[in-house]
Design an enzyme around this catalytic site. Structure first.
Site, short mmCIF file in Angstrom:
data_model
loop_
_atom_site.label_atom_id
_atom_site.label_comp_id
_atom_site.label_asym_id
_atom_site.label_seq_id
_atom_site.Cartn_x
_atom_site.Cartn_y
_atom_site.Cartn_z
N SER A 1 -3.11 2.30 1.56
CA SER A 1 -3.58 1.84 0.20
C SER A 1 -2.21 3.06 -0.70
O SER A 1 -2.90 3.60 -1.25
CB SER A 1 -3.97 1.38 -0.09
OG SER A 1 -4.16 0.88 -1.45
N SER B 1 0.40 4.14 -0.96
CA SER B 1 1.43 4.97 -0.76
C SER B 1 2.83 4.40 -1.64
O SER B 1 3.81 5.19 -0.56
CB SER B 1 1.64 5.17 1.01
OG SER B 1 1.74 4.28 1.32
N SER C 1 4.67 -1.57 -0.60
CA SER C 1 4.98 -2.80 -1.52
C SER C 1 6.72 -2.38 -2.89
O SER C 1 7.75 -2.94 -2.83
CB SER C 1 4.52 -2.97 -2.23
OG SER C 1 3.25 -3.75 -1.69
N ASP D 1 -0.83 -8.37 1.70
CA ASP D 1 -1.82 -8.62 0.57
C ASP D 1 -1.61 -10.24 0.23
O ASP D 1 -2.02 -10.82 -0.02
CB ASP D 1 -1.12 -7.88 -0.93
CG ASP D 1 -2.86 -6.81 -1.11
OD1 ASP D 1 -3.07 -7.27 -1.11
OD2 ASP D 1 -1.97 -6.47 -1.98
N SER E 1 -1.26 -1.89 8.50
CA SER E 1 -1.64 -1.55 9.95
C SER E 1 -1.63 -0.32 10.03
O SER E 1 -1.23 0.29 10.87
CB SER E 1 0.22 -2.23 10.37
OG SER E 1 1.15 -1.70 9.70
N1 PPS Z 1 -10.68 -2.28 2.97
C1 PPS Z 1 -10.12 -2.19 2.71
N2 PPS Z 1 -8.85 -1.33 3.73
C2 PPS Z 1 -8.04 -1.30 3.57
N3 PPS Z 1 -7.10 -2.36 1.98
C3 PPS Z 1 -7.37 -3.18 1.40
C4 PPS Z 1 -9.11 -3.34 2.19
N4 PPS Z 1 -9.55 -3.82 1.15
C5 PPS Z 1 -9.45 -4.69 0.26
N5 PPS Z 1 -7.65 -4.34 0.25
C6 PPS Z 1 -6.75 -4.49 -0.02
O1 PPS Z 1 -5.94 -5.23 0.80
C7 PPS Z 1 -4.50 -4.67 0.86
C8 PPS Z 1 -4.19 -4.04 2.61
O2 PPS Z 1 -4.16 -5.72 3.26
P1 PPS Z 1 -3.49 -5.35 4.81
O3 PPS Z 1 -2.86 -6.59 5.40
O4 PPS Z 1 -2.30 -4.25 4.62
O5 PPS Z 1 -3.89 -4.64 5.66
S1 PPS Z 1 -3.85 -4.50 7.36
O6 PPS Z 1 -2.15 -4.32 7.56
O7 PPS Z 1 -4.24 -5.42 7.86
O8 PPS Z 1 -4.83 -3.08 7.38
C9 PPS Z 1 -4.90 -3.44 0.55
O9 PPS Z 1 -3.23 -3.03 -0.25
P2 PPS Z 1 -1.74 -1.92 -0.35
O10 PPS Z 1 -3.23 -0.90 -1.57
O11 PPS Z 1 -1.15 -2.52 -1.10
O12 PPS Z 1 -1.96 -1.53 0.89
C10 PPS Z 1 -5.56 -3.41 -0.53
O13 PPS Z 1 -4.89 -4.34 -1.96
N1 ADP Z 2 8.25 6.89 -4.83
C1 ADP Z 2 7.31 6.74 -5.24
N2 ADP Z 2 7.08 7.89 -6.33
C2 ADP Z 2 6.42 7.93 -7.50
N3 ADP Z 2 5.33 6.67 -7.09
C3 ADP Z 2 5.47 6.33 -6.59
C4 ADP Z 2 6.69 5.06 -5.08
N4 ADP Z 2 6.32 3.87 -5.22
C5 ADP Z 2 5.22 3.95 -5.81
N5 ADP Z 2 4.90 4.63 -6.59
C6 ADP Z 2 3.28 4.19 -7.07
O1 ADP Z 2 2.35 3.77 -6.25
C7 ADP Z 2 1.81 2.54 -6.48
C8 ADP Z 2 1.56 1.87 -5.27
O2 ADP Z 2 2.62 2.19 -5.29
P1 ADP Z 2 2.62 -0.09 -4.15
O3 ADP Z 2 3.99 -0.01 -4.09
O4 ADP Z 2 2.34 -0.92 -4.60
O5 ADP Z 2 1.88 0.89 -2.74
P2 ADP Z 2 1.76 -0.07 -1.10
O6 ADP Z 2 2.36 -1.35 -1.44
O7 ADP Z 2 1.56 1.21 -0.44
O8 ADP Z 2 0.17 0.18 -2.31
C9 ADP Z 2 2.54 1.95 -7.83
O9 ADP Z 2 1.97 1.32 -9.04
C10 ADP Z 2 3.51 3.52 -7.95
O10 ADP Z 2 3.90 3.13 -9.55
#
Ligand code: PPS
Ligand code: ADP
Length: 296
Positions: free
Chosen positions: A131, A133, A136, A159, A203
């Site tokens: 999360s 990284s 998105s 999400d 994942s």
């Molecule tokens: N326990 C826990 N662990 C990880 N992430 C959490 C959790 N609870 C809520 N979230 C939020 O849910 C987003 C991840 O959903 P995913 O469907 O990508 O997760 S997974 O692939 O089923 O592990 C993830 O979004 P991203 O930040 O975009 O990765 C979080 O916003």
């Molecule tokens: N290449 C990048 N370099 C620096 N910061 C980044 C980069 N990509 C995303 N970010 C920052 O990281 C945060 C999380 O990005 P996001 O795409 O939402 O991650 P994820 O979907 O893996 O949770 C964003 O708010 C953005 O500002």
């Protein structure tokens, strides 16, 4: 980078943008002056109806179409493969899992025809990482670049899909496995439809990702690893979730008290400090171009 219409675009798209207009192509036969005419389409469809098969179109090589190995693979993974794997085929009816007495329906418009229509090859770009990284952001940048090039892509974001199809699932290991499995199956359908499907979800478990790879023909599952250390993701904490997890208010948070298994042999690694999301998307574009996905 070039700036067009207020949008910064990477070098990759610049040459084609100089040559062609930005408007998305119109839908309909008019868009394909170099393709089969409406009249000959009707004649062919008549023949398909008579012969009862898509072979009329395929064997006559209209517009150079040939049923490829990959389409055969896709057909196998979509329907007959499952039936075969179940080991129980009752004439034309099959049993697949708990679905009894089902029958696979063919259509004369297949993957090859859709690819030709879209001038691209459907595939799955699977973006995995912690999360925060940047999954998105890269998915969106990639989608924008493809759109500007006139290529059809669709993002399946973990999400977002959890807002609908997967709203019944939580974050226990078995729920994550089901989330990934469903998104993998949906992504496969998009790829079969000819769409470049960008799946963006944590994942975290290798086994679940590998299972999604296994349901696609070789080469059509492109795993992209966002190689960004936990400390960096946690420092970003765009949604404040790491803070909550550290405070014990979210249990089983990936990277904190739930594991993330790093891919061992993925197709693309996007490293931290590898540039902006747009520059990272450009690397994925280079891969797609090199592998021929940006042509029918
Ligand atoms: N326990 C826990 N662990 C990880 N992430 C959490 C959790 N609870 C809520 N979230 C939020 O849910 C987003 C991840 O959903 P995913 O469907 O990508 O997760 S997974 O692939 O089923 O592990 C993830 O979004 P991203 O930040 O975009 O990765 C979080 O916003
Ligand atoms: N290449 C990048 N370099 C620096 N910061 C980044 C980069 N990509 C995303 N970010 C920052 O990281 C945060 C999380 O990005 P996001 O795409 O939402 O991650 P994820 O979907 O893996 O949770 C964003 O708010 C953005 O500002």
């Amino acid at each position: 980078m070039v700036a067009i219409g207020g949008i910064s675009l990477p070098r990759f798209v610049a040459p084609s943008l100089h040559r062609q207009s930005f408007s998305p192509p119109a839908i309909g036969f008019a868009r394909f002056p170099n393709r089969i005419s409406y009249r000959s389409t009707v004649a062919l469809l008549d023949e398909v109806e008579k012969t009862g098969s898509r072979a009329a179109i395929v064997n006559r090589k209209v517009d150079g179409l040939v049923k490829s190995d990959c389409e055969t693979d896709f057909d196998a993974t979509l329907g007959n493969g499952h039936a075969r794997n179940s080991g129980k085929i009752l004439g034309v009816l099959s049993t697949v899992g708990n679905s009894t007495n089902i029958k696979w329906h063919e259509c004369s418009v297949g993957k090859i025809e859709r690819q030709s229509l879209l001038e691209q090859k459907g595939c799955v770009i699977w973006i995995t990482g912690l999360s925060g990284s940047g999954k998105s952001c890269v998915a969106c940048a990639l989608n924008q670049i493809l759109y500007k090039m006139g290529k059809l892509a669709y993002i399946l974001d973990g999400d977002n899909v959890r807002h609908g199809l997967n709203r019944d699932l939580g974050f226990k290991a078995e729920d994550r496995a089901e989330n990934i499995k469903r998104i993998g199956e949906v992504a496969k359908l998009f790829a079969h439809a000819g769409v470049i499907c960008i799946a963006s979800l944590i994942s975290p478990y290798r086994r679940d990702r590998d299972a999604c790879r296994a349901i696609l023909p070789d080469g059509y599952f492109i795993e992209v690893f966002m190689d960004v250390p936990l400390e960096v993701c946690e420092a970003r904490d765009a949604k404040g979730l790491y803070k909550l997890a550290r405070a014990g208010k979210i249990k089983g948070f990936t990277g904190i008290d739930d594991p993330y298994e790093v891919p061992l042999n993925c197709e693309i690694v996007l490293k931290n400090n590898g540039g902006s999301p747009c520059e990272m998307a450009e690397k994925v574009m280079s891969y797609l171009e090199q592998k021929g996905f940006l042509q029918a």
